[in-house]
Design a protein around this motif. Structure first.
Motif, PDB file in Angstrom:
ATOM      1  N   THR A  57       0.804  -1.237   0.000  1.00 55.41           N
ATOM      2  CA  THR A  57       0.000   0.000   0.000  1.00 55.41           C
ATOM      3  C   THR A  57       0.834   1.284   0.000  1.00 55.41           C
ATOM      4  OG1 THR A  57      -0.224  -0.277   2.374  1.00 55.41           O
ATOM      5  CG2 THR A  57      -2.129  -0.910   1.049  1.00 55.41           C
ATOM      6  N   ILE A  62       3.673   2.344  -6.825  1.00 54.25           N
ATOM      7  CA  ILE A  62       2.202   2.290  -6.857  1.00 54.25           C
ATOM      8  C   ILE A  62       1.632   3.678  -6.542  1.00 54.25           C
ATOM      9  CG2 ILE A  62       0.156   1.217  -5.819  1.00 54.25           C
ATOM     10  CD1 ILE A  62       1.771  -1.326  -5.497  1.00 54.25           C
ATOM     11  N   LYS A  63       2.231   4.339  -5.566  1.00 51.42           N
ATOM     12  CA  LYS A  63       1.790   5.709  -5.252  1.00 51.42           C
ATOM     13  C   LYS A  63       1.947   6.609  -6.483  1.00 51.42           C
ATOM     14  CE  LYS A  63       2.989   6.120  -0.317  1.00 51.42           C
ATOM     15  NZ  LYS A  63       3.908   6.800   0.583  1.00 51.42           N
ATOM     16  N   ALA A  66      -0.664   5.983  -9.094  1.00 46.39           N
ATOM     17  CA  ALA A  66      -1.971   6.554  -8.710  1.00 46.39           C
ATOM     18  C   ALA A  66      -1.974   8.068  -8.933  1.00 46.39           C
ATOM     19  CB  ALA A  66      -2.255   6.215  -7.245  1.00 46.39           C
ATOM     20  N   THR A 247      -5.201  -1.494  -2.818  1.00 47.04           N
ATOM     21  CA  THR A 247      -6.134  -0.367  -2.856  1.00 47.04           C
ATOM     22  C   THR A 247      -7.551  -0.848  -2.537  1.00 47.04           C
ATOM     23  OG1 THR A 247      -6.959   1.422  -4.252  1.00 47.04           O
ATOM     24  CG2 THR A 247      -6.190  -0.525  -5.412  1.00 47.04           C
ATOM     25  N   ALA A 278      -7.237   6.520  -9.783  1.00 45.93           N
ATOM     26  CA  ALA A 278      -6.073   6.266  -8.912  1.00 45.93           C
ATOM     27  C   ALA A 278      -6.026   4.796  -8.505  1.00 45.93           C
ATOM     28  CB  ALA A 278      -6.135   7.162  -7.675  1.00 45.93           C
ATOM     29  N   SER A 279      -7.166   4.235  -8.100  1.00 43.63           N
ATOM     30  CA  SER A 279      -7.188   2.828  -7.680  1.00 43.63           C
ATOM     31  C   SER A 279      -6.917   1.897  -8.858  1.00 43.63           C
ATOM     32  CB  SER A 279      -8.541   2.481  -7.061  1.00 43.63           C
ATOM     33  OG  SER A 279      -8.642   3.074  -5.801  1.00 43.63           O
ATOM     34  N   ALA A 282      -3.330   1.931  -9.561  1.00 45.78           N
ATOM     35  CA  ALA A 282      -2.601   1.294  -8.457  1.00 45.78           C
ATOM     36  C   ALA A 282      -2.594  -0.230  -8.628  1.00 45.78           C
ATOM     37  CB  ALA A 282      -3.227   1.673  -7.116  1.00 45.78           C
ATOM     38  N   GLU A 285      -0.206  -1.352 -11.406  1.00 45.26           N
ATOM     39  CA  GLU A 285       1.196  -1.303 -10.979  1.00 45.26           C
ATOM     40  C   GLU A 285       1.491  -2.425  -9.976  1.00 45.26           C
ATOM     41  OE1 GLU A 285       3.035   0.733 -12.692  1.00 45.26           O
ATOM     42  OE2 GLU A 285       4.904   0.199 -11.672  1.00 45.26           O
ATOM     43  N   ALA A 286       0.526  -2.691  -9.089  1.00 46.57           N
ATOM     44  CA  ALA A 286       0.717  -3.765  -8.105  1.00 46.57           C
ATOM     45  C   ALA A 286       0.921  -5.111  -8.816  1.00 46.57           C
ATOM     46  CB  ALA A 286      -0.482  -3.834  -7.158  1.00 46.57           C
TER      47      ALA A 286
END
Ligand code: PMP
Length: 399
Positions: A57, A62-63, A66, A247, A278-279, A282, A285-286
């Motif tokens: 998270t 990932i940030k 987003a 997320t 954004a989610s 995320a 990328e995750a």
């Protein structure tokens, strides 16, 4: 103003009584992210109650993904997928998810709960049957309540109990068996090979909710179905983004025929706003990071084996857990609350679980492991667990 409704709830004081007793364990406010160490009431606590199994998270990439998605698409899609709320990131994510769980197509919903609610209420009709494990997640139960099908429950992970149900149903009727892949409170894994065998014998279809299996089990974290190499035997795989995938959101993956039907009929998809940019970014990328950093899953399992060894040696009853979700059975609701609060005072955050989330007399402390925990975190947690157990005179089975 007529206050009959408000008056009805004046007698609902159970939470206040627990607050008064000083053992209320819910809605605890954190001032930090879901890290191995969190900030609670200005104090550092070791976090053993998170679902962020892979610790993603706060991953910088990932940030960043987003933030970039917000810069391009804004903070919301202002509509449902069906109408104005689909962006190219949703389509890309659906393709990646379908590949991730080895299915033809996938469909993204705004939460895991909405996925189960929408899919389960839509798939089967009045003349069909849904057969569920009695310990399945609440969102599955709610989905069955909204369907018009006949719903039957089998005993938790009990193949004989499932067989008894199936052998009494019409061969040519649609029969949907729904099970959690990994059970969210008990941490055990559904006996999928045996369920598949029965489904073939009795002409049933299988739906696996893999909220807690994705990122944890199977090749590259692709889940419980892949863990058993049963990718071709399970028609529907559901997942959430709120555990390993960093997320919030959910998806269903299946054949293109099933997805086509759900896309045009699932009401929680059509009548609810889509997953924010954004989610969506995320999760994309995750998924990349899970593939590129396999050491995370390895570390998660090393930590899990170590924690289980330590807890078992200390004499705690950890049931049949086979995953990073480790139940510590206390079997008394009030004692479970007290245990949770005393542990927080000792610097450890865990979640209490009481009925109806588990069966009566199965109240437990849900102790969950992350890849980002270090051995010394686990050692400290076990030391404090023993200290609180002794203080509460809980019998430990260590000879
Ligand atoms: N299924 C299972 C097994 C779960 O544990 C959860 C969340 N606790 C959900 C579905 C719902 O997912 P979400 O939190 O993404 O709504």
């Amino acid at each position: 103003m007529n206050n009959i409704l408000r008056n009805k709830f004046k007698t609902y004081t159970a939470p206040q009584e627990v607050i008064k007793a000083g053992i209320y364990p819910y809605f605890r406010v954190l001032d930090s992210g879901q890290e191995p160490e969190v900030i609670y009431k200005g104090k550092k606590l070791l976090m053993f109650g998170s679902n962020s199994y892979l610790g993603l998270t706060s991953h910088p990439r990932i940030k960043e993904a987003a933030i970039k998605a917000i810069q391009k698409y804004g903070t919301g899609c202002a509509g449902s997928r069906f109408l104005n709320g689909t962006i190219s990131l949703h389509i890309e994510l659906e393709q990646r998810l379908a590949e991730f769980v080895n299915k033809e197509e996938a469909l993204v919903f705004s939460t895991g709960f909405l996925t189960n609610l929408g899919v389960i209420s839509t798939l089967t009709g009045r003349h069909d049957y849904i057969i569920i494990d009695e310990s399945n997640h609440a969102s599955i139960i709610e989905g069955t309540r909204l369907s018009f099908s006949k719903v039957l429950k089998y005993k938790h992970c009990d193949i004989e109990s499932l067989k008894e149900i199936l052998e009494n149903l019409p061969t040519d009727a649609i029969k949907l068996i729904i099970t959690d892949g990994v059970f969210s409170m008990e941490g055990d894994i559904a006996p999928l090979p045996e369920i598949v065998e029965l489904s073939n014998k009795y002409n049933a279809t299988i739906f696996v909710d893999d909220a807690h299996g994705l990122g944890v089990l199977g090749e590259n974290g692709s889940g419980t179905v892949n863990h058993f190499k049963l990718d071709n035997e399970v028609e529907l795989i559901m997942g959430t983004f709120s555990k390993s995938l960093a997320t919030v959101g959910g998806f269903i993956a299946s054949s293109k025929e099933v997805i086509n039907y759900l896309k045009h009929n699932a009401r929680t998809l059509i009548f609810s706003a889509s997953l924010p940019p954004a989610s969506t970014a995320a999760v994309l990328e995750a998924l990349k990071i899970i593939k590129e950093e396999p050491e995370r899953i390895k570390k998660l399992w090393e930590n899990t084996h170590y924690a289980k060894k330590m807890l078992t040696e200390a004499g705690f009853d950890i049931g049949n857990s086979q995953t990073p979700i480790i139940p510590i059975y206390i079997r008394d609701d009030k004692l479970t609350f007290t245990f949770t609060c005393l542990l927080a005072e000792e610097g450890i955050f865990v979640n209490p679980v009481i009925p109806p989330a588990v069966k009566p007399n199965d109240s437990l402390i849900r102790f969950s492991i992350m890849a980002t925990h270090e051995k010394h975190h686990i050692d400290m947690a076990v030391e404090k667990l023993i200290k609180v157990a002794n203080k509460l005179k809980i019998k430990l089975n260590n000879g």
